[in-house]
Design a protein around this motif. Structure first.
Motif, mmCIF file in Angstrom:
data_model
loop_
_atom_site.group_PDB
_atom_site.id
_atom_site.type_symbol
_atom_site.label_atom_id
_atom_site.label_comp_id
_atom_site.label_asym_id
_atom_site.label_seq_id
_atom_site.Cartn_x
_atom_site.Cartn_y
_atom_site.Cartn_z
ATOM 1 N N PRO A 242 50.625 -53.051 93.964
ATOM 2 C CA PRO A 242 51.494 -52.616 93.087
ATOM 3 C C PRO A 242 51.215 -50.955 93.219
ATOM 4 O O PRO A 242 51.812 -50.191 92.462
ATOM 5 N N ILE A 243 50.111 -50.455 93.697
ATOM 6 C CA ILE A 243 49.822 -49.200 93.731
ATOM 7 C C ILE A 243 50.514 -48.126 94.488
ATOM 8 O O ILE A 243 50.732 -48.581 95.896
ATOM 9 N N LYS A 244 51.282 -47.351 93.955
ATOM 10 C CA LYS A 244 52.090 -46.403 94.596
ATOM 11 C C LYS A 244 51.225 -44.979 95.329
ATOM 12 O O LYS A 244 50.464 -44.447 94.540
ATOM 13 N N HIS A 253 49.234 -43.709 92.572
ATOM 14 C CA HIS A 253 49.478 -43.758 91.024
ATOM 15 C C HIS A 253 49.398 -45.427 90.886
ATOM 16 O O HIS A 253 50.157 -46.416 91.231
ATOM 17 N N THR A 254 48.477 -45.850 89.910
ATOM 18 C CA THR A 254 48.168 -47.158 89.162
ATOM 19 C C THR A 254 49.125 -47.397 88.322
ATOM 20 O O THR A 254 49.847 -46.578 87.704
ATOM 21 N N SER A 259 52.462 -41.210 85.231
ATOM 22 C CA SER A 259 53.120 -40.837 86.390
ATOM 23 C C SER A 259 53.810 -42.028 87.067
ATOM 24 O O SER A 259 54.861 -41.896 88.026
ATOM 25 N N TYR A 260 53.327 -43.105 86.796
ATOM 26 C CA TYR A 260 53.536 -44.453 87.604
ATOM 27 C C TYR A 260 55.149 -44.561 87.508
ATOM 28 O O TYR A 260 55.607 -44.854 88.667
ATOM 29 N N ARG A 261 55.688 -44.742 86.490
ATOM 30 C CA ARG A 261 57.254 -45.065 86.373
ATOM 31 C C ARG A 261 58.027 -43.932 86.723
ATOM 32 O O ARG A 261 59.114 -44.145 87.539
ATOM 33 N N SER A 262 57.724 -42.632 86.577
ATOM 34 C CA SER A 262 58.377 -41.446 87.260
ATOM 35 C C SER A 262 58.683 -41.239 88.639
ATOM 36 O O SER A 262 59.339 -40.782 89.217
#
Length: 300
Positions: A242-244, A253-254, A259-262
């Motif tokens: 799941p890490i972007k 981004h974890t 900032s994960y959702r954005s």
């Protein structure tokens, strides 16, 4: 067996030896020696104050150091990806080869997209199965010093070479120094593994070189469609990863990052922070950090 259990055994032998005037009982010996030279060194440091123990075990330790050298081995290797595995507490990147990343996709002989990174990981796990793996430690990974570089073996066969020969990894320069070029050529000629279709070298995938990356495989057509399929604009998240990651900024981004959702269009997906850091990414600065021993959390 870890160093703690070894220490318990040896201390027990030492205490019983002390009761007998410093001599261990006939046939009394620690079972299951440490697998790595580093474990043996830790063992010696942890027990050097026990003079009786050292006298009783000196020959045993010297013999093990000669046998073990710089190698580690285990029957329960954990496969992280197509060219990374864990033996005990040590993570090894297989020397001189490069396998697809877990989030990487390839094209099969019919041009259909398939998750070659997951397949490469599963093939390595299947190749090892329940067999004992031995890895020769070649030093820290220059890209990620927490990981070691290793040449690994199963049943006397070079695991690094087997993966290239079976088509699930490629010769990786400058580290390979040409060692696996013949195996790579044989895999290409016989369309094994990745070579049955079309793929990008893992190095080009990691850097998201859509315009300049060389396409590999006998069924490749160097057009925009192939490149868009191999480096999609909206890559799907692999299960458990799941890490972007943003290749352009080099930031990951974890789920604990604001900032994960954005960040809605990640080009890379990682299964762990270790994997992201090994790929050269750094963590976003707006992520939560849990302090040891405290229930509260703070924003880093």
């Amino acid at each position: 067996m870890n160093i703690g259990s070894h220490l318990e055994q040896v201390v027990g032998i030492g205490r019983r030896a002390a009761d007998r005037g410093g001599r261990p009982a006939l046939g009394e010996m620690v079972q299951g020696p440490p697998r790595c030279a580093s474990e043996i060194r830790e063992f010696i440091l942890a027990t050097r104050h026990e003079k009786i123990i050292l006298r009783a075990m000196r020959q045993w330790i010297a013999t093990l150091l000669l046998i073990v050298g710089g190698s580690c081995w285990a029957a329960d290797a954990i496969v992280k990806d197509g060219d990374t595995l864990i033996l005990g507490d040590t993570s090894y990147k297989l020397d001189g080869i490069d396998a697809p990343e877990p989030d990487q996709v390839c094209l099969d002989e019919k041009g259909t997209i398939w998750r070659c990174g997951i397949e490469a990981r599963d093939r390595l796990a299947k190749l090892i199965d329940s067999r004992t793996v031995r890895c020769d430690d070649k030093g820290p990974d220059p890209a990620y010093p927490a990981r070691r570089i290793g040449v690994c073996w199963i049943d006397g066969q070079n695991l690094n070479q087997l993966l290239v020969r079976d088509g699930w990894a490629v010769n990786f320069e400058p580290y390979a120094k040409g060692r696996f070029k013949a195996d790579e050529s044989d895999a290409e000629k016989n369309r094994r593994g990745l070579w049955k279709g079309c793929f990008l070298a893992p190095h080009d995938f990691r850097h998201w070189n859509k315009q300049t990356a060389k396409l590999h495989g006998l069924t490749c057509s160097d057009d925009a469609t192939s490149r868009n399929n191999l480096l999609p604009d909206h890559p799907a998240m692999p299960a458990g990863c799941p890490i972007k990651g943003n290749p352009k900024s080099g930031i990951y981004h974890t789920e604990g990052c604001r900032s994960y959702r954005s960040y809605e269009n990640p080009k890379r997906w990682f299964c762990s922070e270790e994997e992201a850091q090994a790929a050269g990414f750094r963590k976003a600065k707006n992520c939560r950090t849990t302090y040891v021993g405290r229930a509260s959390r703070a924003w880093a």
